[in-house]
Scaffold this motif. Structure first.
Motif, PDB file in Angstrom:
ATOM      1  N   ILE A   1      11.082  17.582  -6.844  1.00 60.22           N
ATOM      2  CA  ILE A   1      10.161  16.573  -7.387  1.00 60.22           C
ATOM      3  C   ILE A   1       9.930  16.799  -8.879  1.00 60.22           C
ATOM      4  N   THR A   2      10.182  18.011  -9.352  1.00 59.03           N
ATOM      5  CA  THR A   2      10.009  18.275 -10.786  1.00 59.03           C
ATOM      6  C   THR A   2      11.112  17.641 -11.624  1.00 59.03           C
ATOM      7  N   GLU A   3      12.157  17.196 -10.956  1.00 58.40           N
ATOM      8  CA  GLU A   3      13.298  16.648 -11.682  1.00 58.40           C
ATOM      9  C   GLU A   3      13.351  15.124 -11.681  1.00 58.40           C
ATOM     10  N   VAL A   4      12.379  14.456 -11.095  1.00 58.05           N
ATOM     11  CA  VAL A   4      12.375  12.997 -11.095  1.00 58.05           C
ATOM     12  C   VAL A   4      11.618  12.486 -12.316  1.00 58.05           C
ATOM     13  N   ALA A   5      11.959  11.279 -12.728  1.00 60.29           N
ATOM     14  CA  ALA A   5      11.366  10.716 -13.941  1.00 60.29           C
ATOM     15  C   ALA A   5       9.853  10.517 -13.817  1.00 60.29           C
ATOM     16  N   GLU A   6       9.405  10.059 -12.672  1.00 57.71           N
ATOM     17  CA  GLU A   6       7.973   9.815 -12.471  1.00 57.71           C
ATOM     18  C   GLU A   6       7.511  10.497 -11.181  1.00 57.71           C
ATOM     19  N   PRO A   7       7.224  11.786 -11.251  1.00 56.55           N
ATOM     20  CA  PRO A   7       6.797  12.490 -10.042  1.00 56.55           C
ATOM     21  C   PRO A   7       5.411  12.020  -9.601  1.00 56.55           C
ATOM     22  N   PRO A   8       5.130  12.130  -8.317  1.00 60.12           N
ATOM     23  CA  PRO A   8       3.812  11.720  -7.836  1.00 60.12           C
ATOM     24  C   PRO A   8       2.731  12.666  -8.346  1.00 60.12           C
ATOM     25  N   LEU A   9       1.542  12.137  -8.509  1.00 57.32           N
ATOM     26  CA  LEU A   9       0.414  12.968  -8.891  1.00 57.32           C
ATOM     27  C   LEU A   9       0.072  13.935  -7.764  1.00 57.32           C
ATOM     28  N   ARG A  10       0.227  13.460  -6.548  1.00 57.01           N
ATOM     29  CA  ARG A  10      -0.030  14.277  -5.359  1.00 57.01           C
ATOM     30  C   ARG A  10       1.186  14.167  -4.449  1.00 57.01           C
ATOM     31  N   LEU A  11       1.632  15.287  -3.913  1.00 58.49           N
ATOM     32  CA  LEU A  11       2.776  15.294  -3.009  1.00 58.49           C
ATOM     33  C   LEU A  11       2.349  15.918  -1.690  1.00 58.49           C
ATOM     34  N   GLN A  12       2.244  15.096  -0.665  1.00 61.38           N
ATOM     35  CA  GLN A  12       1.883  15.605   0.650  1.00 61.38           C
ATOM     36  C   GLN A  12       3.141  16.120   1.331  1.00 61.38           C
ATOM     37  N   LEU A  13       3.065  17.309   1.875  1.00 60.67           N
ATOM     38  CA  LEU A  13       4.199  17.905   2.559  1.00 60.67           C
ATOM     39  C   LEU A  13       3.816  18.182   4.009  1.00 60.67           C
ATOM     40  N   GLY A  14       4.540  17.579   4.909  1.00 61.98           N
ATOM     41  CA  GLY A  14       4.307  17.818   6.331  1.00 61.98           C
ATOM     42  C   GLY A  14       3.527  16.705   6.996  1.00 61.98           C
ATOM     43  N   VAL A  15       3.743  16.617   8.287  1.00 60.37           N
ATOM     44  CA  VAL A  15       3.074  15.589   9.096  1.00 60.37           C
ATOM     45  C   VAL A  15       1.563  15.738   9.019  1.00 60.37           C
ATOM     46  N   ASP A  16       1.072  16.971   9.064  1.00 59.74           N
ATOM     47  CA  ASP A  16      -0.378  17.187   9.042  1.00 59.74           C
ATOM     48  C   ASP A  16      -0.992  16.672   7.748  1.00 59.74           C
ATOM     49  N   ALA A  17      -0.319  16.870   6.633  1.00 61.78           N
ATOM     50  CA  ALA A  17      -0.841  16.388   5.355  1.00 61.78           C
ATOM     51  C   ALA A  17      -0.861  14.868   5.310  1.00 61.78           C
ATOM     52  N   ILE A  18       0.206  14.239   5.787  1.00 62.77           N
ATOM     53  CA  ILE A  18       0.265  12.779   5.815  1.00 62.77           C
ATOM     54  C   ILE A  18      -0.855  12.223   6.694  1.00 62.77           C
ATOM     55  N   GLU A  19      -1.046  12.814   7.857  1.00 64.96           N
ATOM     56  CA  GLU A  19      -2.086  12.330   8.763  1.00 64.96           C
ATOM     57  C   GLU A  19      -3.478  12.444   8.144  1.00 64.96           C
ATOM     58  N   ARG A  20      -3.744  13.544   7.454  1.00 69.59           N
ATOM     59  CA  ARG A  20      -5.063  13.720   6.835  1.00 69.59           C
ATOM     60  C   ARG A  20      -5.294  12.722   5.707  1.00 69.59           C
ATOM     61  N   VAL A  21      -4.284  12.491   4.898  1.00 69.58           N
ATOM     62  CA  VAL A  21      -4.427  11.532   3.805  1.00 69.58           C
ATOM     63  C   VAL A  21      -4.605  10.121   4.364  1.00 69.58           C
ATOM     64  N   GLU A  22      -3.824   9.772   5.372  1.00 66.07           N
ATOM     65  CA  GLU A  22      -3.964   8.439   5.965  1.00 66.07           C
ATOM     66  C   GLU A  22      -5.347   8.249   6.581  1.00 66.07           C
ATOM     67  N   ALA A  23      -5.879   9.280   7.219  1.00 66.80           N
ATOM     68  CA  ALA A  23      -7.226   9.189   7.791  1.00 66.80           C
ATOM     69  C   ALA A  23      -8.265   8.999   6.684  1.00 66.80           C
ATOM     70  N   LYS A  24      -8.107   9.711   5.586  1.00 67.48           N
ATOM     71  CA  LYS A  24      -9.039   9.570   4.458  1.00 67.48           C
ATOM     72  C   LYS A  24      -8.948   8.173   3.861  1.00 67.48           C
ATOM     73  N   LEU A  25      -7.728   7.658   3.703  1.00 66.98           N
ATOM     74  CA  LEU A  25      -7.564   6.313   3.158  1.00 66.98           C
ATOM     75  C   LEU A  25      -8.207   5.275   4.074  1.00 66.98           C
ATOM     76  N   ASP A  26      -8.058   5.448   5.381  1.00 62.62           N
ATOM     77  CA  ASP A  26      -8.692   4.532   6.335  1.00 62.62           C
ATOM     78  C   ASP A  26     -10.206   4.570   6.196  1.00 62.62           C
ATOM     79  N   LEU A  27     -10.757   5.776   6.035  1.00 67.58           N
ATOM     80  CA  LEU A  27     -12.206   5.922   5.883  1.00 67.58           C
ATOM     81  C   LEU A  27     -12.692   5.256   4.598  1.00 67.58           C
ATOM     82  N   VAL A  28     -11.980   5.470   3.500  1.00 64.37           N
ATOM     83  CA  VAL A  28     -12.365   4.868   2.217  1.00 64.37           C
ATOM     84  C   VAL A  28     -12.276   3.346   2.299  1.00 64.37           C
ATOM     85  N   ARG A  29     -11.200   2.819   2.916  1.00 63.81           N
ATOM     86  CA  ARG A  29     -11.043   1.372   3.051  1.00 63.81           C
ATOM     87  C   ARG A  29     -12.185   0.790   3.888  1.00 63.81           C
TER      88      ARG A  29
END
Length: 86
Positions: A43-71
């Motif tokens: 990810i350090t070699e891409v032109a526009e790396p993400p500000l946050r990089l979630q790694l793993g199913v558990d990280a994706i699930e937690r972020v999605e749950a937080k986004l659902d709560l915020v929405r």
């Protein structure tokens, strides 16, 4: 993981269970650390790396749950937020 064997007696009630959990779970975390390291390096070699990089199913699930709560909260209080505009 290495844990300092010395501990402070006054902190045993709070830190003790945390130290035990860390020792018990060391090496048993989900995911592949080699794949994670490669993803981080890649990810350090891409032109526009993400500000946050979630790694793993558990990280994706937690972020999605937080986004659902915020929405949900945004939708619930949208009328108040919009009522303050000029």
């Amino acid at each position: 993981m290495q844990v300092e064997p010395a501990s402070i007696a006054d902190c045993a009630d709070g830190a003790g269970p945390v130290r035990e959990a860390l020792a018990k779970n060391d090496g048993h975390q989900p995911g592949d650390p080699v794949k994670a390291a490669k993803a981080i390096v890649d990810i350090t070699e891409v032109a526009e790396p993400p500000l946050r990089l979630q790694l793993g199913v558990d990280a994706i699930e937690r972020v999605e749950a937080k986004l659902d709560l915020v929405r949900s909260e945004l939708d619930r209080w949208r009328h108040v937020a919009l009522s303050t505009g000029l």
